[in-house]
Design an enzyme around this catalytic site. Sequence first.
Site, PDB file in Angstrom:
ATOM      1  N   HIS A 297     -24.073 -34.509 -18.542  1.00 17.02           N
ATOM      2  CA  HIS A 297     -23.518 -35.469 -17.588  1.00 17.02           C
ATOM      3  C   HIS A 297     -24.624 -36.380 -17.091  1.00 17.02           C
ATOM      4  CE1 HIS A 297     -25.265 -32.678 -14.745  1.00 17.02           C
ATOM      5  NE2 HIS A 297     -24.377 -31.745 -15.000  1.00 17.02           N
TER       6      HIS A 297
HETATM    7  P1  TYD Z   1     -22.122 -27.871 -13.846  1.00 20.31           P
HETATM    8  O1  TYD Z   1     -22.190 -29.293 -13.407  1.00 20.31           O
HETATM    9  O2  TYD Z   1     -21.343 -27.568 -15.089  1.00 20.31           O
HETATM   10  O3  TYD Z   1     -23.583 -27.296 -14.007  1.00 20.31           O
HETATM   11  P2  TYD Z   1     -24.786 -27.869 -14.899  1.00 20.31           P
HETATM   12  O4  TYD Z   1     -25.796 -28.318 -13.881  1.00 20.31           O
HETATM   13  O5  TYD Z   1     -25.249 -26.780 -15.746  1.00 20.31           O
HETATM   14  O6  TYD Z   1     -24.261 -29.024 -15.662  1.00 20.31           O
HETATM   15  O7  TYD Z   1     -21.534 -27.029 -12.640  1.00 20.31           O
HETATM   16  C1  TYD Z   1     -20.852 -25.783 -12.819  1.00 20.31           C
HETATM   17  C2  TYD Z   1     -19.851 -25.615 -11.678  1.00 20.31           C
HETATM   18  O8  TYD Z   1     -20.524 -25.506 -10.430  1.00 20.31           O
HETATM   19  C3  TYD Z   1     -18.898 -26.787 -11.559  1.00 20.31           C
HETATM   20  O9  TYD Z   1     -17.611 -26.261 -11.237  1.00 20.31           O
HETATM   21  C4  TYD Z   1     -19.414 -27.582 -10.393  1.00 20.31           C
HETATM   22  C5  TYD Z   1     -20.083 -26.529  -9.540  1.00 20.31           C
HETATM   23  N1  TYD Z   1     -21.256 -27.025  -8.785  1.00 20.31           N
HETATM   24  C6  TYD Z   1     -21.201 -27.139  -7.415  1.00 20.31           C
HETATM   25  O10 TYD Z   1     -20.177 -26.828  -6.771  1.00 20.31           O
HETATM   26  N2  TYD Z   1     -22.299 -27.576  -6.749  1.00 20.31           N
HETATM   27  C7  TYD Z   1     -23.443 -27.935  -7.398  1.00 20.31           C
HETATM   28  O11 TYD Z   1     -24.437 -28.343  -6.752  1.00 20.31           O
HETATM   29  C8  TYD Z   1     -23.486 -27.841  -8.831  1.00 20.31           C
HETATM   30  C9  TYD Z   1     -24.714 -28.227  -9.604  1.00 20.31           C
HETATM   31  C10 TYD Z   1     -22.373 -27.370  -9.483  1.00 20.31           C
END
Ligand code: TYD
Length: 137
Positions: free
Chosen positions: A54
Amino acid sequence: MSLENQYKILEFADLGDERGNLVVIEGEGMDIPFDIKRVFYIYGSDAQVVRGQHANRETEFLMVNVGGTSKVKIDNGFETKIIELNRPGMGLYLAPMVWKDMYDFSPDSILLVLCSKHYEPGEYIRNYEDYLAEIKG
Ligand code: TYD
């Protein structure tokens, strides 16, 4: 914009002594350019997993593998670069609007991420075609 201007490799002071290591990261323009609003860390991922995938319209990030190693592939729609995070004193700063994939996690990887903003799902771009459309206008 050149990718070179959208990331920075930083080295943090190690104040370790005979008792062990101690690495300090001060926010608000001291060691990193932003005020730290949010911290998360990723562990228990492995070499098969790809995370991230992302871009964020507003948030700046600072990533440190405080344990183990991982790789980050960064992409601005024009150029890509792969950075290996492999030392607790090494940080990867990312400006907003950089697409990032985190992968190749060692079994002991603990990836610490410092953020300039609170979590706001609406500022994430999770579809690469949408990302390219925003970048290229
Ligand atoms: P995700 O964005 O997939 O993590 P990565 O950083 O590995 O791309 O996030 C996983 C899940 O956690 C998603 O449902 C969103 C949630 N999340 C939060 O609630 N707060 C946060 O600060 C982050 C990074 C993720």
